[in-house]
Motif scaffolding. Structure first.
Motif, short mmCIF file in Angstrom:
data_model
loop_
_atom_site.label_atom_id
_atom_site.label_comp_id
_atom_site.label_asym_id
_atom_site.label_seq_id
_atom_site.Cartn_x
_atom_site.Cartn_y
_atom_site.Cartn_z
N ARG A 240 -8.07 -20.29 9.93
CA ARG A 240 -8.43 -19.38 8.84
C ARG A 240 -7.28 -19.23 7.87
NH1 ARG A 240 -12.51 -14.82 10.69
NH2 ARG A 240 -13.83 -16.07 12.06
N LYS A 241 -7.62 -19.14 6.62
CA LYS A 241 -6.60 -18.97 5.59
C LYS A 241 -6.04 -17.55 5.63
CE LYS A 241 -8.04 -22.56 2.37
NZ LYS A 241 -8.78 -23.31 3.37
N ARG A 242 -4.75 -17.45 5.41
CA ARG A 242 -4.06 -16.15 5.39
C ARG A 242 -4.12 -15.59 3.98
NH1 ARG A 242 1.52 -18.57 7.19
NH2 ARG A 242 0.77 -20.01 5.58
N ALA A 243 -4.83 -14.47 3.82
CA ALA A 243 -5.07 -13.89 2.50
C ALA A 243 -4.36 -12.54 2.39
CB ALA A 243 -6.56 -13.71 2.25
N ALA A 244 -3.27 -12.50 1.65
CA ALA A 244 -2.61 -11.23 1.35
C ALA A 244 -3.35 -10.54 0.21
CB ALA A 244 -1.15 -11.45 0.97
N ILE A 245 -3.26 -9.22 0.16
CA ILE A 245 -3.97 -8.45 -0.85
C ILE A 245 -2.99 -7.57 -1.60
CG2 ILE A 245 -5.78 -6.75 -1.30
CD1 ILE A 245 -7.14 -7.66 1.29
N PHE A 246 -3.05 -7.62 -2.93
CA PHE A 246 -2.32 -6.69 -3.79
C PHE A 246 -3.31 -5.65 -4.31
CE2 PHE A 246 1.69 -9.02 -5.56
CZ PHE A 246 2.13 -9.24 -4.27
N VAL A 247 -2.90 -4.39 -4.33
CA VAL A 247 -3.77 -3.31 -4.78
C VAL A 247 -2.91 -2.23 -5.42
CG1 VAL A 247 -3.67 -2.00 -2.62
CG2 VAL A 247 -5.73 -1.85 -4.06
N LYS B 205 -4.20 1.80 -6.92
CA LYS B 205 -4.75 3.05 -6.38
C LYS B 205 -6.25 3.00 -6.12
CE LYS B 205 -1.36 6.26 -8.40
NZ LYS B 205 -1.20 7.47 -9.23
N VAL B 206 -6.95 2.11 -6.83
CA VAL B 206 -8.41 2.03 -6.69
C VAL B 206 -8.74 1.23 -5.43
CG1 VAL B 206 -10.54 1.25 -7.78
CG2 VAL B 206 -8.68 2.16 -9.18
N ASP B 207 -9.56 1.81 -4.54
CA ASP B 207 -9.68 1.26 -3.19
C ASP B 207 -10.95 0.49 -2.90
OD1 ASP B 207 -11.57 3.25 -3.08
OD2 ASP B 207 -10.66 4.36 -1.43
N HIS B 208 -11.94 0.44 -3.80
CA HIS B 208 -13.25 -0.06 -3.39
C HIS B 208 -13.22 -1.54 -3.00
CE1 HIS B 208 -13.22 -0.67 -7.80
NE2 HIS B 208 -14.00 -1.71 -7.58
N CYS B 209 -12.53 -2.38 -3.76
CA CYS B 209 -12.46 -3.80 -3.42
C CYS B 209 -11.62 -4.03 -2.17
CB CYS B 209 -11.89 -4.60 -4.59
SG CYS B 209 -13.04 -4.81 -5.97
N LEU B 210 -10.50 -3.34 -2.08
CA LEU B 210 -9.64 -3.47 -0.91
C LEU B 210 -10.37 -3.14 0.38
CD1 LEU B 210 -6.86 -3.61 0.59
CD2 LEU B 210 -6.63 -1.18 0.05
N LEU B 211 -10.98 -1.95 0.44
CA LEU B 211 -11.62 -1.51 1.67
C LEU B 211 -12.80 -2.40 2.03
CD1 LEU B 211 -11.48 2.37 1.27
CD2 LEU B 211 -9.96 0.88 2.58
N ASP B 212 -13.50 -2.92 1.03
CA ASP B 212 -14.60 -3.83 1.31
C ASP B 212 -14.10 -5.11 1.97
OD1 ASP B 212 -17.55 -4.51 0.79
OD2 ASP B 212 -16.51 -6.22 -0.10
N VAL C 176 -3.31 -17.66 0.27
CA VAL C 176 -3.96 -17.21 -0.96
C VAL C 176 -3.62 -15.74 -1.16
CG1 VAL C 176 -6.12 -16.64 0.26
CG2 VAL C 176 -6.17 -17.06 -2.21
N LEU C 177 -3.50 -15.33 -2.41
CA LEU C 177 -3.23 -13.93 -2.75
C LEU C 177 -4.42 -13.39 -3.54
CD1 LEU C 177 -1.42 -11.41 -3.09
CD2 LEU C 177 -0.40 -12.54 -5.09
N VAL C 178 -4.88 -12.20 -3.15
CA VAL C 178 -6.02 -11.57 -3.80
C VAL C 178 -5.55 -10.31 -4.53
CG1 VAL C 178 -8.31 -10.55 -3.49
CG2 VAL C 178 -7.54 -12.40 -1.98
N LEU C 179 -5.84 -10.24 -5.81
CA LEU C 179 -5.54 -9.05 -6.60
C LEU C 179 -6.79 -8.17 -6.60
CD1 LEU C 179 -3.67 -10.66 -9.64
CD2 LEU C 179 -2.77 -10.04 -7.38
N ALA C 180 -6.82 -7.19 -5.71
CA ALA C 180 -7.99 -6.34 -5.52
C ALA C 180 -7.83 -5.08 -6.36
CB ALA C 180 -8.19 -5.99 -4.04
N ARG C 181 -7.99 -5.25 -7.67
CA ARG C 181 -7.75 -4.19 -8.64
C ARG C 181 -6.28 -3.78 -8.64
NH1 ARG C 181 -11.91 -1.71 -11.05
NH2 ARG C 181 -10.22 -1.18 -12.48
#
Length: 297
Positions: A98-105, A107-114, A176-181
């Motif tokens: 599985r690919k390792r996906a870090a998340i940047f966020v 204050k807005v949480d809806h995309c992150l928590l999903d 991969v890096l995900v910009l979740a808002r």
């Protein structure tokens, strides 16, 4: 054709991604090389921008007993058949990794928590090694998922220091890096040094309603569609290759708050799809556009 392998059972399954100048015989060469080596092709998707000198793209999923041990030798076979003889680029991966996906966020949480929820339920074929934020607000919610949370503040006029700290956390640890808002613009230097794909999500009001308060501006103009776009990040803000988009209909009866709620819903869905497709090696970049395999319109 699309593959229907469950995310939890990828044992001895591989993916072969091929691209290059289109010419006769590519499909036969790919299939022949895999078959001669003892692999059973489970699915195969392909497309060409132009059958006469265009760009060729292919994604194959195959089963090969003992794949992990045999992968280096198979790579050598494909290098000769596809790379040297046909001048094609290819990528060979184990589906079980599985690919390792870090998340940047921020204050807005809806995309992150999903994303955290979907990953925990096995709906996203990824691992999440860390969440990084320029604010401390979401730390407790992230840690509740047993995922490390790092607060890296971005001081005005000193973004370079923050990006250096972020790179120290990320380099060698993510695919991969995900910009979740994530409400900061990442620099071209950061993207170059990170060296892995970066996926962003934003509302699809751009470029009509830029800046603060886009939903109020949209309400004032009487928009009838609320949408979201997930794309790869380039140095040109919000202009990278698009992976996925979707819309929902709205009417004059809905308030700005209603529009924001519906916008958040579609953002969650679009980002989850884009990340899943990337993690399954379905998305092939071609300049400033993408080819996405195995997705039914």
């Amino acid at each position: 054709m699309t593959d229907h392998i469950d995310h939890t059972d990828h044992t001895d399954h591989g993916r072969l991604i091929v691209r290059g100048e289109d010419r006769p015989g590519i499909v036969a060469s790919v299939s022949g090389a895999l078959t001669e080596y003892g692999a059973n092709i489970v699915s195969l998707d392909q497309t060409s921008s132009d059958p006469s000198g265009g760009r060729f793209f292919q994604r194959s999923v195959f089963h090969l007993p003992g794949l992990s041990a045999r992968l280096p030798e198979l790579h050598e076979v494909l290098e000769q058949r596809l790379g040297e003889e046909l001048g094609l680029e290819f990528r060979l991966v184990e589906a079980r990794k599985r690919k390792r996906a870090a998340i940047f966020v921020s204050k807005v949480d809806h995309c992150l928590l999903d994303l955290l929820w979907r990953q925990r339920r096995g709906e996203l074929p990824i691992t999440i090694p860390m969440v990084v934020s320029n604010h401390p607000d979401l730390g407790d919610e992230v840690r509740a998922f047993d995922i490390p949370f790092f607060h890296v503040p971005v001081e005005k006029g000193n973004k370079q220091a923050a990006e250096k700290e972020q790179l120290n956390l990320l380099k060698g640890n993510v695919d991969v890096l995900v910009l979740a808002r994530y409400m900061q613009v990442v620099s071209g230097e950061f993207l170059d040094e990170l060296g892995v794909p970066v996926i962003n999500i934003h509302h699809s009001f751009l470029p009509a309603f830029v800046g603060a308060g886009p939903y109020q501006k949209a309400k004032d103009r009487g928009v009838k569609l609320i949408g979201a776009t997930a794309h790869y990040v380039t140095e040109d803000l919000d202009e990278g290759p698009i992976i996925e988009q979707d819309v929902v209909r709205v009417s004059h009866r809905e308030s700005v708050r209603d529009l924001q709620r519906k916008g958040a819903d579609v953002e969650r869905l679009v980002l989850a799809r884009a990340l899943a497709w990337h993690a399954e090696d379905r998305v092939l970049r071609d300049g400033n556009t993408t080819v996405v395999f195995g997705v039914t319109p």
